[in-house]
Motif scaffolding. Structure first.
Motif, PDB file in Angstrom:
ATOM      1  N   ALA A  66       4.515   0.877  -9.996  1.00  0.00           N
ATOM      2  CA  ALA A  66       4.888   0.246  -9.177  1.00  0.00           C
ATOM      3  C   ALA A  66       4.663  -0.694  -8.865  1.00  0.00           C
ATOM      4  N   ALA A  67       2.600  -1.253  -9.471  1.00  0.00           N
ATOM      5  CA  ALA A  67       2.999  -2.769  -9.172  1.00  0.00           C
ATOM      6  C   ALA A  67       3.304  -3.547 -10.085  1.00  0.00           C
ATOM      7  N   GLU A  68       3.934  -2.804 -11.788  1.00  0.00           N
ATOM      8  CA  GLU A  68       4.213  -3.932 -12.240  1.00  0.00           C
ATOM      9  C   GLU A  68       5.197  -4.856 -11.483  1.00  0.00           C
ATOM     10  N   ARG A  69       6.363  -3.436 -10.811  1.00  0.00           N
ATOM     11  CA  ARG A  69       7.098  -4.362 -10.504  1.00  0.00           C
ATOM     12  C   ARG A  69       7.450  -5.366  -9.146  1.00  0.00           C
ATOM     13  N   TYR A  70       6.035  -5.584  -8.505  1.00  0.00           N
ATOM     14  CA  TYR A  70       6.175  -6.551  -7.675  1.00  0.00           C
ATOM     15  C   TYR A  70       5.205  -7.862  -8.751  1.00  0.00           C
ATOM     16  N   ALA A  71       4.430  -7.620  -9.931  1.00  0.00           N
ATOM     17  CA  ALA A  71       3.860  -8.875 -10.899  1.00  0.00           C
ATOM     18  C   ALA A  71       5.689  -9.463 -10.960  1.00  0.00           C
ATOM     19  N   TRP A  74      -1.189  -9.457  -7.261  1.00  0.00           N
ATOM     20  CA  TRP A  74      -2.976  -8.727  -6.855  1.00  0.00           C
ATOM     21  C   TRP A  74      -1.923  -7.712  -6.508  1.00  0.00           C
ATOM     22  N   PRO A  75      -1.406  -7.057  -6.815  1.00  0.00           N
ATOM     23  CA  PRO A  75      -1.125  -5.530  -5.928  1.00  0.00           C
ATOM     24  C   PRO A  75      -1.344  -4.651  -7.701  1.00  0.00           C
ATOM     25  N   LEU A  76      -1.836  -5.494  -8.611  1.00  0.00           N
ATOM     26  CA  LEU A  76      -1.760  -4.403  -9.633  1.00  0.00           C
ATOM     27  C   LEU A  76      -3.170  -4.680  -9.477  1.00  0.00           C
ATOM     28  N   THR A 126       1.113  -1.591   0.185  1.00  0.00           N
ATOM     29  CA  THR A 126      -0.110  -0.283  -0.160  1.00  0.00           C
ATOM     30  C   THR A 126       0.818   1.144   0.237  1.00  0.00           C
ATOM     31  N   THR A 127       1.833   1.494   1.062  1.00  0.00           N
ATOM     32  CA  THR A 127       2.664   2.365   0.527  1.00  0.00           C
ATOM     33  C   THR A 127       2.939   3.082  -0.362  1.00  0.00           C
ATOM     34  N   ASP A 128       4.096   1.585  -1.001  1.00  0.00           N
ATOM     35  CA  ASP A 128       4.301   1.682  -2.085  1.00  0.00           C
ATOM     36  C   ASP A 128       3.285   2.668  -3.216  1.00  0.00           C
ATOM     37  N   LEU A 129       2.567   1.314  -3.456  1.00  0.00           N
ATOM     38  CA  LEU A 129       1.684   2.528  -4.709  1.00  0.00           C
ATOM     39  C   LEU A 129       0.844   3.867  -4.179  1.00  0.00           C
ATOM     40  N   PHE A 130       0.790   4.049  -3.006  1.00  0.00           N
ATOM     41  CA  PHE A 130       0.269   5.607  -2.502  1.00  0.00           C
ATOM     42  C   PHE A 130       1.958   6.271  -3.756  1.00  0.00           C
ATOM     43  N   THR A 131       3.072   5.793  -3.154  1.00  0.00           N
ATOM     44  CA  THR A 131       4.742   6.327  -3.775  1.00  0.00           C
ATOM     45  C   THR A 131       4.028   6.991  -5.411  1.00  0.00           C
ATOM     46  N   GLY A 132       3.808   5.523  -5.527  1.00  0.00           N
ATOM     47  CA  GLY A 132       3.346   5.694  -7.200  1.00  0.00           C
ATOM     48  C   GLY A 132       2.069   6.543  -7.410  1.00  0.00           C
ATOM     49  N   PHE A 133       1.048   6.968  -6.332  1.00  0.00           N
ATOM     50  CA  PHE A 133      -0.216   7.029  -7.082  1.00  0.00           C
ATOM     51  C   PHE A 133      -0.108   8.893  -7.198  1.00  0.00           C
ATOM     52  N   TYR A 134       1.196   9.231  -6.098  1.00  0.00           N
ATOM     53  CA  TYR A 134       1.646  10.764  -5.420  1.00  0.00           C
ATOM     54  C   TYR A 134       2.058  11.455  -7.026  1.00  0.00           C
TER      55      TYR A 134
END
Lengths: 265, 214
Positions: free
Chosen positions: B171-176, B182-184, B7-15
């Motif tokens: 950011a989510a693709e990195r997890y993928a 699921w982060p995607l 969630t924190t990582d995705l927020f950084t991306g969403f910023y």
């Protein structure tokens, strides 16, 4: 001296010649009705007089001020254009009230803008400007009262009937005290049973001695309220005279035809 | 890898998405208005120029425009884009101003001629007629299409990843890439919530402007 003088007005839209040399004048306090079939040029003539269209040639004088002269090529300043504009007032067939403003605001807006601008130019103090603006509001309320809508001050146009909207439009035009008040088929967009309330307002203005030029299809009303009736046909004034002369003893063949057609309807 | 971490990582991306979103709005609305006046100009060359501009911008993918803005200054003029974010902002502002300008034009042209004429016969200047009579009516009419376009903008901000801006989906693709898919899907929640808020805001504005009809 006539308050409105129209000299040799010609107007062409593309290849169609709509006005083919119109000459007439009216005196202060006179009510002149313009009748004629659609396409005869009545509305165009009114639009030329009120500055919404520029005639191709001719001259128009309102209250001694030349508002249009095709021989004068000088470019008018903004102030002169506005001065010319304010010589005449116009009430539209489709009212054209400002939908986002209340009745009161519709009536005061233009005058208020005008006064604010004047105050800015003369650098008059703030409280003087405020006083002048509240004066406008008082005048507006009186005028709205005179068209019988004092209980609708805070209403929006969408909350009014067509007849009430048209009466607001008349009040809005009166607010700027034009020398000649023009009407472009003021009751044509109204249901027949509502036209009466608008006509009685105009009748009242006539009794008060307002100078008015009325394009209308209401023959009975034109007969009753006008000092003079002008019949237009095919871009020219085909006949003019007192209501009795025009309606009861028409000389022009086209006018006879037109009258019998409207009476039959 | 915890849910919180993601969630924190995705927020950084969403910023990054939010920056693109707000700056684009701020830039594209005034630029769009300028283009509107151009496309409605009675001076033919200006009208022709703006119409061509709108045709090119609407006729090519935003993704391509991102590449063009990033590379063309370096390739053609020898001044490479210093920051990819600047390139993204320029491309977004240009792209959206074209769309906005057409919405503005539609709004302005939908106001009946009678409103202008009524203002004129009451002795108002053209500027007064525009600001005092026409503008609010235009605003009221363009709120729904603008809402549409602005919500599209929120989602389009994700295109910035094609020029390597580390926004939400990237950011989510990195997890993928590490085998977590699921982060995607989780990114959808970010878009949904933000667009939900915007929808509420536009509903509120529409309601505020509903004090008159017409």
């Amino acid at each position: 001296m006539p308050v409105l003088e129209v000299l040799n007005i010609h107007k062409q839209f593309g290849k169609t010649e709509v006005l083919k040399g119109i000459d007439f004048q009216m005196d202060e306090g006179q009510v002149v009705s313009v009748i004629g079939s659609s396409g005869s040029g009545k509305t165009t003539l009114l639009r030329c007089i009120t500055g919404l269209e520029t005639a191709d040639c001719g001259k128009i004088t309102v209250g001694g001020r030349t508002t249009f002269d095709s021989t004068d090529n000088r470019k008018l300043t903004k102030a002169e254009k506005r001065e010319n504009q304010l010589c005449t007032g116009l009430v539209f067939q489709s009212f054209n009230l400002f939908p986002q403003y209340t009745v009161l605001r519709n009536v005061t807006l233009a005058k208020e803008l005008l006064v604010k601008e004047e105050c800015k130019q003369q650098k008059c103090p703030r409280n003087e400007m405020k006083a002048r603006i509240s004066e406008i509001e008082e005048t507006a309320k009186q005028i709205i009262d005179s068209v019988g809508l004092s209980d609708k001050l805070a209403n929006y146009p969408c909350e009014l009937s067509g007849g009430q909207q048209q009466r607001v439009a008349i009040a809005r035009a009166l607010m700027l005290s034009p020398k000649v008040l023009c009407f472009d088929e003021p009751t044509s967009a109204l249901d027949p049973e509502i036209t009466g309330e608008v006509l009685s307002v105009i009748r009242k203005l006539a009794d008060e001695g307002r100078t008015m030029l009325i394009v209308t299809h209401e023959m009975g009303f034109a007969h009753e309220v006008s000092n003079e009736v002008v019949f237009m046909s095919d871009g020219v004034i085909a006949e003019r005279g007192t209501p009795d002369e025009v309606f009861d003893h028409p000389k022009n063949a086209r006018l006879q035809e037109f009258l019998s057609a409207t009476l039959r309807a | 890898m915890s849910f919180m971490q993601v969630t924190t990582d995705l927020f950084t991306g969403f910023y990054e998405n939010l920056i693109i979103f707000f700056v684009t709005l701020l830039g594209a609305i005034p630029l769009g208005l300028l283009i509107t006046f151009g496309s409605m100009s009675r001076f033919r060359p200006i009208q022709w120029l703006t119409k061509t501009f709108i045709w090119v911008i609407r006729g090519t993918p935003l993704m391509l425009q991102l590449f063009v803005v990033l590379y063309i200054p370096g390739l053609l003029f020898g001044v490479p884009m210093r920051s990819r974010m600047t390139a993204a902002l320029v491309a977004f502002i240009i792209n959206y101003s074209a769309y906005f300008s057409e919405i503005f034009r539609g709004g302005i042209e939908s106001i009946s001629k009678g409103q202008y004429e009524a203002g004129q016969v009451l002795g108002m200047t053209k500027t007064q007629v525009f600001f005092k009579v026409v503008l609010l009516q235009v605003v009221k009419r363009i709120v729904p299409p603008m809402g549409n376009e602005i919500i599209t903008l929120v989602k389009d901000t994700s295109l910035a990843r094609v020029i390597a801006i580390a926004e939400l989906i990237m950011a989510a693709e990195r997890y993928a890439g590490k085998g977590y898919i699921w982060p995607l899907f989780y990114t959808g929640v970010f878009f949904l919530v933000f667009n939900g808020l915007l929808t509420l805001l536009f509903g509120f504005i529409e309601k505020k402007l509903d004090f008159y009809k017409g």
